[in-house]
Design an enzyme around this catalytic site. Structure first.
Site, PDB file in Angstrom:
ATOM      1  N   TYR A 210      39.103  38.323  22.107  1.00 21.63           N
ATOM      2  CA  TYR A 210      40.320  38.210  21.304  1.00 21.63           C
ATOM      3  C   TYR A 210      39.949  38.449  19.856  1.00 21.63           C
ATOM      4  O   TYR A 210      39.323  37.598  19.222  1.00 21.63           O
ATOM      5  CB  TYR A 210      40.913  36.819  21.505  1.00 21.63           C
ATOM      6  CG  TYR A 210      42.251  36.561  20.858  1.00 21.63           C
ATOM      7  CD1 TYR A 210      43.019  37.593  20.322  1.00 21.63           C
ATOM      8  CD2 TYR A 210      42.768  35.272  20.810  1.00 21.63           C
ATOM      9  CE1 TYR A 210      44.247  37.339  19.745  1.00 21.63           C
ATOM     10  CE2 TYR A 210      43.995  35.007  20.243  1.00 21.63           C
ATOM     11  CZ  TYR A 210      44.738  36.039  19.711  1.00 21.63           C
ATOM     12  OH  TYR A 210      45.954  35.782  19.150  1.00 21.63           O
TER      13      TYR A 210
ATOM     14  N   LYS B  61      42.053  41.827  23.645  1.00 24.62           N
ATOM     15  CA  LYS B  61      43.328  41.540  22.985  1.00 24.62           C
ATOM     16  C   LYS B  61      43.156  41.740  21.491  1.00 24.62           C
ATOM     17  O   LYS B  61      42.267  41.154  20.869  1.00 24.62           O
ATOM     18  CB  LYS B  61      43.803  40.116  23.259  1.00 24.62           C
ATOM     19  CG  LYS B  61      45.123  39.797  22.520  1.00 24.62           C
ATOM     20  CD  LYS B  61      45.581  38.369  22.716  1.00 24.62           C
ATOM     21  CE  LYS B  61      46.852  38.090  21.922  1.00 24.62           C
ATOM     22  NZ  LYS B  61      47.312  36.688  22.035  1.00 24.62           N
TER      23      LYS B  61
END
Length: 311
Positions: free
Chosen positions: A137, A165
């Site tokens: 992330y 992400k």
């Protein structure tokens, strides 16, 4: 190693609390079924939306062990396993692996503002310590550290990484990653302020890793479908534009303040935020309830709370 691609809606779940402030596992079970019944492909438990920074180590371990028992095999259960240093992250990963997790999502440790080279080494070292599928992330707005696509692409050569992400405003970064075709699912934050959903999906992204799916799971499942045929892009456009009011509302306060407050108000078993965060009241909450009614989410999901009736 053949990786199982995750495509579609990957929802960052809230952490529901009891009145005494403890994690509510009956509510967890209900919320996970709500997601599974409405097209969510994977959930992230204990991300920033799950108030993970305010959970104790014991709470984090208990949440992993208890919620993993609710798996049915229809939806992947990933857990936020970022610690405040490399060894703590490894410890969380090993605990998650031993207690039934399908995978883990990792960010850079918060507050340290480490240089890119050190963070690249961190992501590779923790991946070497487990065989658990991992997601990276990249979230500089929250942790104040960032990774260039060169760093990301080197990290994604590691066989354990399966999800990326992105939570920056850099469409060019997403394009460079997708152009390189790494063996990971490329997903983006659903924040309309970052503006990544449309370009990510149009460039071949695999879905969204989102917060708004907590209250509109079927709608996020629709806008998270990969664009494999022209008709998907048309249905995406209509769904995305229709959902914009709720997407903006979700990010009208630091996550998960708006979304969790709204979930409680419509009757979902969310509980309160953990202090010092507080639930929205008055006009800020009423605005969200009006959006729920305007979009017809109350009728679709069968909500009829007193707050909704009064909005």
């Amino acid at each position: 190693m053949t990786k199982e691609k995750i495509e579609g809606s990957f929802v960052a779940l809230i952490t529901p609390f009891n009145q005494d402030g403890s994690p509510d596992f009956g509510a967890f079970r209900s919320l996970l079924k709500f997601q599974e019944d409405n097209g969510t492909k994977a959930v992230l438990i204990m991300g920033s939306t799950g108030e993970v920074s305010m959970l104790s180590q014991k709470e984090r371990e208990t949440i992993i062990a208890e919620t993993a028992r609710f798996k049915t095999g229809k939806m992947k259960f990933f857990y936020g396993c970022t610690g405040n240093n490399t060894q703590t992250t490894i410890d969380y990963l090993r605990f998650a692996r031993a207690n039934g997790a399908d995978g883990a999502i990792l960010a850079a440790p918060a507050y340290i503002c480490g240089p890119e080279a050190d963070l690249e080494e961190y992501f590779l070292e923790v991946a070497d310590a487990t065989d658990l599928p991992l997601g990276l992330y990249n979230n500089p707005p929250r942790v104040k550290t960032d990774l260039h696509w060169d760093n990301l692409l080197r990290i994604f050569k590691h066989p354990n990484y399966v999800v990326h992400k992105e939570s920056t405003t850099r469409v060019g970064q997403v394009a460079q990653v997708l152009k390189a075709r790494p063996d990971v699912s490329v997903m983006c934050c659903d924040s309309p302020n970052l503006g990544l959903v449309v370009p990510t999906m149009s460039l071949g992204g695999h879905g969204t890793a989102n917060m708004t799916g907590n209250i509109a799971p079927a709608e996020l499942a629709t806008i998270s479908k990969p664009w494999t045929t022209p008709d998907v892009s048309v249905s995406f456009r209509d769904a995305y534009l229709g959902l914009l009011p709720m997407l903006h509302y979700s990010y009208s306060a630091i996550n998960p303040v708006a979304i969790k407050s709204l979930m409680k108000a419509v009757g979902l078993p969310a509980g309160n935020l953990r202090k010092p965060l507080k639930n929205l009241e008055g006009e800020p909450l009423l605005k969200g309830l009006r959006i729920v009614k305007e979009l017809g989410l109350d009728k679709k999901y069968g909500w009829s709370s007193p707050e909704l009736k009064a909005a």
